[in-house]
Design a protein around this motif. Structure first.
Motif, PDB file in Angstrom:
ATOM      1  N   ALA A  62       0.822  -1.210   0.000  1.00  0.00           N
ATOM      2  CA  ALA A  62       0.000   0.000   0.000  1.00  0.00           C
ATOM      3  C   ALA A  62       0.855   1.258   0.000  1.00  0.00           C
ATOM      4  O   ALA A  62       1.930   1.294   0.600  1.00  0.00           O
ATOM      5  CB  ALA A  62      -0.906  -0.003   1.220  1.00  0.00           C
ATOM      6  N   TYR A  63       0.323   2.285  -0.657  1.00  0.00           N
ATOM      7  CA  TYR A  63       0.991   3.579  -0.739  1.00  0.00           C
ATOM      8  C   TYR A  63       0.011   4.686  -0.387  1.00  0.00           C
ATOM      9  O   TYR A  63      -1.179   4.581  -0.680  1.00  0.00           O
ATOM     10  CB  TYR A  63       1.556   3.811  -2.146  1.00  0.00           C
ATOM     11  N   THR A  64       0.529   5.746   0.194  1.00  0.00           N
ATOM     12  CA  THR A  64      -0.298   6.895   0.531  1.00  0.00           C
ATOM     13  C   THR A  64      -0.578   7.713  -0.733  1.00  0.00           C
ATOM     14  O   THR A  64       0.171   7.605  -1.719  1.00  0.00           O
ATOM     15  CB  THR A  64       0.413   7.807   1.547  1.00  0.00           C
ATOM     16  N   PRO A  65      -1.615   8.542  -0.692  1.00  0.00           N
ATOM     17  CA  PRO A  65      -1.859   9.420  -1.835  1.00  0.00           C
ATOM     18  C   PRO A  65      -0.641  10.295  -2.159  1.00  0.00           C
ATOM     19  O   PRO A  65      -0.336  10.520  -3.328  1.00  0.00           O
ATOM     20  CB  PRO A  65      -3.052  10.268  -1.385  1.00  0.00           C
ATOM     21  N   ALA A  66       0.068  10.758  -1.132  1.00  0.00           N
ATOM     22  CA  ALA A  66       1.254  11.594  -1.360  1.00  0.00           C
ATOM     23  C   ALA A  66       2.333  10.817  -2.120  1.00  0.00           C
ATOM     24  O   ALA A  66       2.984  11.363  -3.028  1.00  0.00           O
ATOM     25  CB  ALA A  66       1.799  12.105  -0.033  1.00  0.00           C
ATOM     26  N   GLN A  67       2.541   9.559  -1.764  1.00  0.00           N
ATOM     27  CA  GLN A  67       3.532   8.735  -2.479  1.00  0.00           C
ATOM     28  C   GLN A  67       3.103   8.510  -3.928  1.00  0.00           C
ATOM     29  O   GLN A  67       3.931   8.607  -4.839  1.00  0.00           O
ATOM     30  CB  GLN A  67       3.700   7.385  -1.782  1.00  0.00           C
ATOM     31  N   LEU A  68       1.835   8.220  -4.135  1.00  0.00           N
ATOM     32  CA  LEU A  68       1.332   7.962  -5.485  1.00  0.00           C
ATOM     33  C   LEU A  68       1.420   9.214  -6.355  1.00  0.00           C
ATOM     34  O   LEU A  68       1.734   9.123  -7.547  1.00  0.00           O
ATOM     35  CB  LEU A  68      -0.110   7.457  -5.419  1.00  0.00           C
ATOM     36  N   THR A  69       1.185  10.375  -5.772  1.00  0.00           N
ATOM     37  CA  THR A  69       1.217  11.632  -6.510  1.00  0.00           C
ATOM     38  C   THR A  69       2.602  11.940  -7.059  1.00  0.00           C
ATOM     39  O   THR A  69       2.738  12.606  -8.083  1.00  0.00           O
ATOM     40  CB  THR A  69       0.729  12.785  -5.606  1.00  0.00           C
ATOM     41  N   GLU A  70       3.621  11.445  -6.406  1.00  0.00           N
ATOM     42  CA  GLU A  70       5.002  11.706  -6.833  1.00  0.00           C
ATOM     43  C   GLU A  70       5.397  10.956  -8.108  1.00  0.00           C
ATOM     44  O   GLU A  70       6.428  11.244  -8.696  1.00  0.00           O
ATOM     45  CB  GLU A  70       5.978  11.333  -5.706  1.00  0.00           C
ATOM     46  N   VAL A  71       4.575  10.009  -8.540  1.00  0.00           N
ATOM     47  CA  VAL A  71       4.915   9.171  -9.689  1.00  0.00           C
ATOM     48  C   VAL A  71       4.286   9.733 -10.965  1.00  0.00           C
ATOM     49  O   VAL A  71       3.071   9.947 -11.022  1.00  0.00           O
ATOM     50  CB  VAL A  71       4.426   7.717  -9.470  1.00  0.00           C
ATOM     51  N   ALA A  72       5.098   9.944 -11.978  1.00  0.00           N
ATOM     52  CA  ALA A  72       4.591  10.379 -13.278  1.00  0.00           C
ATOM     53  C   ALA A  72       3.961   9.175 -13.973  1.00  0.00           C
ATOM     54  O   ALA A  72       4.579   8.116 -14.074  1.00  0.00           O
ATOM     55  CB  ALA A  72       5.723  10.936 -14.126  1.00  0.00           C
ATOM     56  N   VAL A  73       2.713   9.340 -14.401  1.00  0.00           N
ATOM     57  CA  VAL A  73       1.993   8.249 -15.069  1.00  0.00           C
ATOM     58  C   VAL A  73       1.460   8.727 -16.413  1.00  0.00           C
ATOM     59  O   VAL A  73       1.201   9.922 -16.598  1.00  0.00           O
ATOM     60  CB  VAL A  73       0.834   7.717 -14.194  1.00  0.00           C
ATOM     61  N   PRO A  74       1.270   7.814 -17.344  1.00  0.00           N
ATOM     62  CA  PRO A  74       0.775   8.206 -18.671  1.00  0.00           C
ATOM     63  C   PRO A  74      -0.714   8.532 -18.715  1.00  0.00           C
ATOM     64  O   PRO A  74      -1.167   9.204 -19.634  1.00  0.00           O
ATOM     65  CB  PRO A  74       1.094   6.991 -19.543  1.00  0.00           C
ATOM     66  N   ASN A  75      -1.477   8.057 -17.733  1.00  0.00           N
ATOM     67  CA  ASN A  75      -2.930   8.214 -17.780  1.00  0.00           C
ATOM     68  C   ASN A  75      -3.514   8.742 -16.473  1.00  0.00           C
ATOM     69  O   ASN A  75      -4.299   8.063 -15.816  1.00  0.00           O
ATOM     70  CB  ASN A  75      -3.576   6.867 -18.120  1.00  0.00           C
ATOM     71  N   PRO A  76      -3.144   9.976 -16.083  1.00  0.00           N
ATOM     72  CA  PRO A  76      -3.710  10.521 -14.843  1.00  0.00           C
ATOM     73  C   PRO A  76      -5.206  10.787 -15.001  1.00  0.00           C
ATOM     74  O   PRO A  76      -5.705  10.950 -16.116  1.00  0.00           O
ATOM     75  CB  PRO A  76      -2.938  11.823 -14.645  1.00  0.00           C
ATOM     76  N   SER A  77      -5.912  10.817 -13.879  1.00  0.00           N
ATOM     77  CA  SER A  77      -7.352  11.031 -13.887  1.00  0.00           C
ATOM     78  C   SER A  77      -7.727  12.165 -12.946  1.00  0.00           C
ATOM     79  O   SER A  77      -7.438  12.096 -11.741  1.00  0.00           O
ATOM     80  CB  SER A  77      -8.066   9.744 -13.447  1.00  0.00           C
ATOM     81  N   ASP A  78      -8.386  13.185 -13.493  1.00  0.00           N
ATOM     82  CA  ASP A  78      -8.863  14.286 -12.650  1.00  0.00           C
ATOM     83  C   ASP A  78      -9.893  13.784 -11.645  1.00  0.00           C
ATOM     84  O   ASP A  78      -9.922  14.226 -10.501  1.00  0.00           O
ATOM     85  CB  ASP A  78      -9.475  15.391 -13.515  1.00  0.00           C
ATOM     86  N   ARG A  79     -10.728  12.860 -12.075  1.00  0.00           N
ATOM     87  CA  ARG A  79     -11.768  12.303 -11.188  1.00  0.00           C
ATOM     88  C   ARG A  79     -11.138  11.586  -9.993  1.00  0.00           C
ATOM     89  O   ARG A  79     -11.557  11.751  -8.848  1.00  0.00           O
ATOM     90  CB  ARG A  79     -12.655  11.340 -11.985  1.00  0.00           C
ATOM     91  N   THR A  80     -10.107  10.802 -10.246  1.00  0.00           N
ATOM     92  CA  THR A  80      -9.402  10.101  -9.176  1.00  0.00           C
ATOM     93  C   THR A  80      -8.708  11.105  -8.257  1.00  0.00           C
ATOM     94  O   THR A  80      -8.719  10.943  -7.034  1.00  0.00           O
ATOM     95  CB  THR A  80      -8.385   9.100  -9.760  1.00  0.00           C
TER      96      THR A  80
END
Length: 125
Positions: A62-80
């Motif tokens: 498991a990862y916190t939202p802060a940890q996940l936010t630090e990762v560049a991803v190809p398909n970010p979601s505004d809704r998420t």
């Protein structure tokens, strides 16, 4: 040649069943070697996810939202991002768990479960 091991990122709603999670993972990753299921911290103890991990013979990371936010991803979601405080769960969690930066399978939604997979180059933490 041996297939690489994959870290599977999972995005799901509360109450998702083990059967739906396992089916989504198998649909996306087929018979790949799976090392772990990775997700956001608030979903890690969900009974469906823990049962799915047990069925697959892997652990949940498991990862916190802060940890996940630090990762560049190809398909970010505004809704998420609005709902969870991070624009990505499954892709970011897969990349963090794999520690390789190589996203093998971009996020796909299967029966309400979002799945992504990253190639593991080192041992899973």
């Amino acid at each position: 040649m041996l297939q690489p091991e994959l870290a599977i990122g999972i995005g799901m709603r509360r109450g998702a069943t083990a059967e739906s999670i396992v089916a989504a993972v198998r649909d996306v990753a087929a018979d790949a070697r799976i090392a772990c299921l990775a997700t956001i911290d608030r979903r890690a103890a969900e009974p469906g996810l823990t049962a799915a991990a047990k069925q697959l013979g892997v652990r949940v990371i498991a990862y916190t939202p802060a940890q996940l936010t630090e990762v560049a991803v190809p398909n970010p979601s505004d809704r998420t991002a609005l709902a969870l405080g991070t624009a990505s769960v499954c892709e970011a969690a897969a990349l963090l768990a794999a520690r390789s930066g190589e996203l093998r399978i971009h996020k796909r939604k299967v029966a309400g479960i979002t799945v992504a997979a990253a190639v593991i180059r080192r041992a899973v933490p």
